[in-house]
Design an enzyme around this catalytic site. Structure first.
Site, PDB file in Angstrom:
ATOM      1  N   ASN A  40       0.868  -1.185   0.000  1.00 25.35           N
ATOM      2  CA  ASN A  40       0.000   0.000   0.000  1.00 25.35           C
ATOM      3  C   ASN A  40       0.901   1.230   0.000  1.00 25.35           C
ATOM      4  OD1 ASN A  40      -1.822   2.019   0.503  1.00 25.35           O
ATOM      5  ND2 ASN A  40      -2.392   1.310   2.549  1.00 25.35           N
ATOM      6  N   TRP A  41       0.991   1.882  -1.148  1.00 25.67           N
ATOM      7  CA  TRP A  41       1.906   3.027  -1.264  1.00 25.67           C
ATOM      8  C   TRP A  41       1.353   4.272  -0.564  1.00 25.67           C
ATOM      9  CZ3 TRP A  41       4.145   3.388  -6.966  1.00 25.67           C
ATOM     10  CH2 TRP A  41       4.855   2.211  -7.242  1.00 25.67           C
ATOM     11  N   LYS A  42       0.085   4.267  -0.207  1.00 27.19           N
ATOM     12  CA  LYS A  42      -0.564   5.437   0.408  1.00 27.19           C
ATOM     13  C   LYS A  42      -0.332   6.681  -0.468  1.00 27.19           C
ATOM     14  CE  LYS A  42      -0.159   3.070   4.777  1.00 27.19           C
ATOM     15  NZ  LYS A  42      -0.021   3.101   6.219  1.00 27.19           N
TER      16      LYS A  42
ATOM     17  N   HIS B  16      -9.378   0.657   4.898  1.00 25.95           N
ATOM     18  CA  HIS B  16      -8.099   0.900   5.573  1.00 25.95           C
ATOM     19  C   HIS B  16      -8.322   1.818   6.783  1.00 25.95           C
ATOM     20  CE1 HIS B  16      -4.077   2.238   6.460  1.00 25.95           C
ATOM     21  NE2 HIS B  16      -3.670   1.126   5.884  1.00 25.95           N
TER      22      HIS B  16
ATOM     23  N   GLU C 128      -6.761   4.229   7.958  1.00 24.64           N
ATOM     24  CA  GLU C 128      -6.596   5.678   7.725  1.00 24.64           C
ATOM     25  C   GLU C 128      -7.859   6.254   7.085  1.00 24.64           C
ATOM     26  OE1 GLU C 128      -2.877   5.370   5.628  1.00 24.64           O
ATOM     27  OE2 GLU C 128      -1.951   4.679   7.492  1.00 24.64           O
TER      28      GLU C 128
ATOM     29  N   GLU D 258      -5.347  -5.531  10.425  1.00 25.68           N
ATOM     30  CA  GLU D 258      -4.330  -4.510  10.674  1.00 25.68           C
ATOM     31  C   GLU D 258      -4.631  -3.806  11.997  1.00 25.68           C
ATOM     32  OE1 GLU D 258      -2.290  -3.124   6.839  1.00 25.68           O
ATOM     33  OE2 GLU D 258      -4.135  -1.985   7.026  1.00 25.68           O
TER      34      GLU D 258
ATOM     35  N   GLY E 180       2.384   1.884  10.877  1.00 21.26           N
ATOM     36  CA  GLY E 180       3.304   3.012  10.740  1.00 21.26           C
ATOM     37  C   GLY E 180       3.956   3.418  12.053  1.00 21.26           C
TER      38      GLY E 180
ATOM     39  N   SER F  34       3.526  -2.517  10.271  1.00 17.91           N
ATOM     40  CA  SER F  34       4.980  -2.513  10.499  1.00 17.91           C
ATOM     41  C   SER F  34       5.658  -3.838  10.143  1.00 17.91           C
ATOM     42  CB  SER F  34       5.296  -2.116  11.945  1.00 17.91           C
ATOM     43  OG  SER F  34       4.795  -0.818  12.214  1.00 17.91           O
TER      44      SER F  34
ATOM     45  N   GLY G 124       2.909  -1.275   4.271  1.00 13.42           N
ATOM     46  CA  GLY G 124       2.911   0.164   4.020  1.00 13.42           C
ATOM     47  C   GLY G 124       4.325   0.649   3.744  1.00 13.42           C
ATOM     48  N   GLY G 125       4.971   1.189   4.772  1.00 13.74           N
ATOM     49  CA  GLY G 125       6.295   1.814   4.627  1.00 13.74           C
ATOM     50  C   GLY G 125       7.297   0.980   3.840  1.00 13.74           C
TER      51      GLY G 125
END
Ligand code: PGA
Length: 250
Positions: A9-11, A94, A96, A166, A172, A212, A233-234
């Protein structure tokens, strides 16, 4: 048999030149494997990313969509628009989106219906907040989220659904659920599906862990029986790290 999936997920990261560079890097690191590999760039990059990855084993997926087919919804994107740029899978729910854009279980169930009606696959995200875990409410929160958004569906719909657990406190933050905490929740989710549907729905659905995940912890998390891959993510923004995570699935 359920499949192994790793989705990045590049966000809200990467413009077109950065997308081109990362995709070139991803192609360099990609190896043939039985893991389904997906990346979710921003909406502005979906078409270009799909073109660049045509013929590769990396699927381009979307981070979100609206539930309506079209209409006066400024700034939104529909399922058919996603399909028209070659996207067949969408992440929904998600944390967010739930936290910053007021996505509720009710609006998510409409998005779920629209995606399925359009023949798309869904990566459906859910997970508890830290206070829920501290209050020992994590299982009931997760059960409620799945129930409200998905349990109106027929069993057959689950062949087009991938679940992504998640825990919000692990996204994150550098905190990960321990492999045992992940396994416990994934097992609970599968049991919930047995009770609502049947054993084969529960056995066949892929349940990803997100929060993470890094090259250093992926192998241990993925070694758990009910963990079928990850939503990353990251670490998905670096091709070497991302494929180290993909390759951590044995
Ligand atoms: P993270 O994000 O890997 O950076 O924790 C996971 C996610 O939001 O899907």
């Amino acid at each position: 048999m359920r499949k192994h999936v790793v989705a990045g997920n590049w966000k809200m990261n990467n413009d077109i030149p950065q997308t081109e560079a990362l995709i070139q890097d991803l192609k360099r690191h990609a190896k043939t494997s039985e893991v389904e590999v997906m990346i979710a760039p921003s909406a502005t990059n979906l078409w270009h990313a799909s073109e660049l990855l045509k013929g590769s084993d990396i699927e381009v997926i979307a981070q979100n969509m609206h539930f309506a087919e079209n209409g006066a919804f400024t700034g939104e994107i529909s399922a058919s628009m996603l399909k028209s740029v070659g996207v067949k899978t969408v992440i929904l729910g998600h944390s967010e989106r739930r936290a910053y854009y007021n996505e509720t279980d009710k609006s998510l169930s409409k998005k779920v219906n629209s995606a399925l009606d359009n023949g798309m696959t869904i990566v459906f995200c859910f997970g508890e907040e830290l206070q829920d875990r501290k209050a020992d409410m994590h299982q009931s929160v997760v059960k409620d989220q799945i129930q409200s958004a998905l349990f109106h569906l027929d069993a057959s719909a689950f062949k087009n659904i991938i679940l992504a657990y998640e825990p919000v406190w692990a996204i994150g933050t550098g905190e990960t659920a321990s492999p045992d905490q992940a396994q416990e929740m994934h097992h609970f989710i599968r049991n919930t599906l047995v009770n609502q549907y049947n054993q084969s729905v529960a056995d066949d659905v892929s349940i990803l862990y997100g929060g993470s995940v890094k090259p250093s912890n992926a192998k241990e998390i993925f070694s758990k029986q009910d963990v079928d891959g990850g939503l990353i993510g990251g670490a998905a923004l670096n091709a070497e790290d991302f494929f180290a995570i993909v390759n951590a699935i044995s």
